[in-house]
Design an enzyme around this catalytic site. Sequence first.
Site, short mmCIF file in Angstrom:
data_model
loop_
_atom_site.label_atom_id
_atom_site.label_comp_id
_atom_site.label_asym_id
_atom_site.label_seq_id
_atom_site.Cartn_x
_atom_site.Cartn_y
_atom_site.Cartn_z
N LYS A 67 0.70 -1.19 0.06
CA LYS A 67 0.03 0.05 -0.15
C LYS A 67 0.92 1.05 -0.13
CE LYS A 67 -4.26 -1.78 2.06
NZ LYS A 67 -5.35 -1.60 2.93
N ASP A 104 -9.86 3.06 1.44
CA ASP A 104 -10.19 2.54 2.88
C ASP A 104 -11.09 3.32 3.67
OD1 ASP A 104 -9.20 -0.24 2.57
OD2 ASP A 104 -7.20 0.39 2.92
#
Length: 283
Positions: A67, A104
Amino acid sequence: MTSYAEVIGDPIAQSKSPTIHGFWIEKLGLEAAYRAHHVTSETLAAYLSERREDADWRGCNVTMPHKQAVAPLVDRIEPLAKRVGAINTVYRAADGALVGRNTDVAGFLEPLAGQLREQHYFRMARVLGTGGAARAVISGLAAEGFTLVVAGRDPDKARGLLDELTEGEHHTAPLSHFAEPTDFAFDDREGCCDLLVNASPLGMRGQPPLAFDWSHAPPGSIVYDIVTDPVETEFLKRARDAGFATIDGLAMLIGQAAAAFRYFFGEDAPREHDTELRELLTR
């Protein structure tokens, strides 16, 4: 050829993303596919280089440990992903550029939308965990006006996250602090919004349980566990037994996937089928 998107990570076999996206693709009748692809840190750059040349590839969801490592490999990073310091979605823009996003935060906040629309005298969240997932949780809650207490095994790491991701007065504590009973007398919580979030891997299958004494939870707290395996964690069971409202990790997982789905396939995910999807994911 069929357009497709993927989820990449190391490991990746446990990912529920192919089930989620595949379910929506089928419901919408799209000529598209979504699959998992194992990508290591050593092959990440080569993977993106190859996919750039594939006109049918629409993008990928990015899971651990990529990420942050994916950031220098994309052409643009949208502001929220820059602020969070993590990219979980890469998609091909109309001009052909690869764009890094973070969905997210949106996925985490989605099940709290009802509470966030209300006016509160005070908002406080206790966030347990200082890993990659905690970055989205901390960023999202700080932007919604929460005062945060971030707890981790290393309080200095917690302070570093707060200094990097937030402004204003927030607090840290060792994770062990919440394992022992407290006699703290909470004030009148009417008009307050209290949230307790497990953003750590504790309680995940194969991990130790999360040690938490419920004397630390203010009356009326909402308890949120982002762990998805198992969905019904011991932490959530104990929270319900103690009389608290709960949110499980599938809520965030489905929410962030829905935000990514539109970037990949140009359609809104058919969320009217969420109950059926959750049943599929928990078989």
